[in-house]
Scaffold this motif. Structure first.
Motif, mmCIF file in Angstrom:
data_model
loop_
_atom_site.group_PDB
_atom_site.id
_atom_site.type_symbol
_atom_site.label_atom_id
_atom_site.label_comp_id
_atom_site.label_asym_id
_atom_site.label_seq_id
_atom_site.Cartn_x
_atom_site.Cartn_y
_atom_site.Cartn_z
ATOM 1 N N LYS A 80 0.815 -1.213 0.000
ATOM 2 C CA LYS A 80 0.000 0.000 0.000
ATOM 3 C C LYS A 80 0.850 1.264 0.000
ATOM 4 C CE LYS A 80 -4.588 -1.137 1.708
ATOM 5 N NZ LYS A 80 -5.633 -0.861 2.722
ATOM 6 N N TYR A 95 -6.233 1.559 -4.511
ATOM 7 C CA TYR A 95 -6.056 0.318 -3.754
ATOM 8 C C TYR A 95 -6.796 -0.847 -4.408
ATOM 9 C CZ TYR A 95 -4.044 2.773 0.313
ATOM 10 O OH TYR A 95 -3.246 3.497 1.163
ATOM 11 N N GLN A 100 -5.568 -4.478 -3.363
ATOM 12 C CA GLN A 100 -5.554 -4.136 -1.954
ATOM 13 C C GLN A 100 -6.971 -3.798 -1.512
ATOM 14 O OE1 GLN A 100 -3.456 -4.257 0.431
ATOM 15 N NE2 GLN A 100 -1.399 -4.340 -0.451
#
Length: 261
Positions: A80, A95, A100
């Motif tokens: 991240k 993300y 993510q």
């Protein structure tokens, strides 16, 4: 024989859903068109977040998606810290694109689901003219590659994470820049799409990367199942080169949804 730069790049690119979004010189496969995020405000009572071990049992596995190979994410999932963008509203959008969780989760896990490759006569590429070579590359790379990520949250964390993603998709239509694995990537457009995945709520969008005057599009859907989010990010280089429309494969969504019921 001199190949076009776009063909050479596409032919040598690693077939990974995470790296495909960064590929330059590949044409846009198109999107389904503008759509709306869908969802319901009514939420079931939030439960305690699942653990990483529990999520690994719930994520799709080899043999559960007919016609697809399921395995580890090629190249791994970008950290991240490498996906920071200037506008905080766009952060959840970046993300979700790169496997993510849209917001910090109690636990998450990812896997890669790859369609069957189509064998083409490219062993002796030097004998092919430019058009034949490019056609062969399009066929051999006409493969849907989807990274599936499950993330789980405490309380109403999943609802808030999905809402932040929905807000980001609307606010970041003009795109943003990110540096997955240290490579500067410019996303030039974010467009809402209609989600095809069943669940308590969902957000779907297309992210366009433009380079050298050509475009590559990734399709993303994030679906809430209680306090767990299922994220799907799909890329198909062959379809992009041929300017063919494609989406997150229905078979992948169906198989993953069945395990989350």
């Amino acid at each position: 024989m001199k190949r076009s730069s776009g063909v050479r790049l596409c032919a040598t690119a690693a077939v990974s859903a995470l790296s495909l979004a960064l590929i330059t010189g590949c044409s846009d496969g198109g999107s389904k068109g503008s759509g709306n995020a869908k969802g319901t405000d009514a939420a079931k009572p939030a439960a305690k977040a699942l653990s990483a071990a529990e999520l690994k049992k719930l994520i799709v596995a080899q043999g559960e998606v007919p016609g697809y190979k399921v395995g580890t994410v090629e190249g791994g999932v970008p950290d991240k810290s490498t996906l920071k963008v200037a506008d905080a509203k766009c952060q959840p959008v970046a993300y979700a694109m790169f496997a993510q969780s849209p917001a910090d989760a109690a636990a998450q896990t990812s896997t890669e689901v790859t369609g069957n490759t189509k064998k083409t006569p490219t062993d002796d590429a030097s004998s092919l003219d430019d058009k034949s070579f490019e056609d062969a590359m399009k066929k051999s790379m006409d493969i849907d590659i989807t990274v599936v990520t499950l993330s789980s949250y405490d309380g109403d964390g999943a609802e808030k994470a999905l809402q932040s993603l929905s807000d980001g998709v609307k606010a970041c239509a003009g795109g943003f820049s990110a540096k997955p694995d240290g490579d500067q990537t410019k996303i030039t457009k974010i467009a809402e799409e209609k989600s095809s995945a069943p669940g308590d709520a969902s957000v779907a969008y297309a992210a366009t990367n433009t380079a050298d005057g050509e475009e590559a599009v990734m399709h993303i859907e994030v679906v809430r199942h209680g306090n767990t989010l299922a994220s799907y990010s799909t890329m198909n280089i062959g379809a992009a080169m041929s300017k063919k429309a494609y989406t997150v494969p229905a078979a992948v969504i169906k198989a993953q949804t069945a395990k989350l019921k």
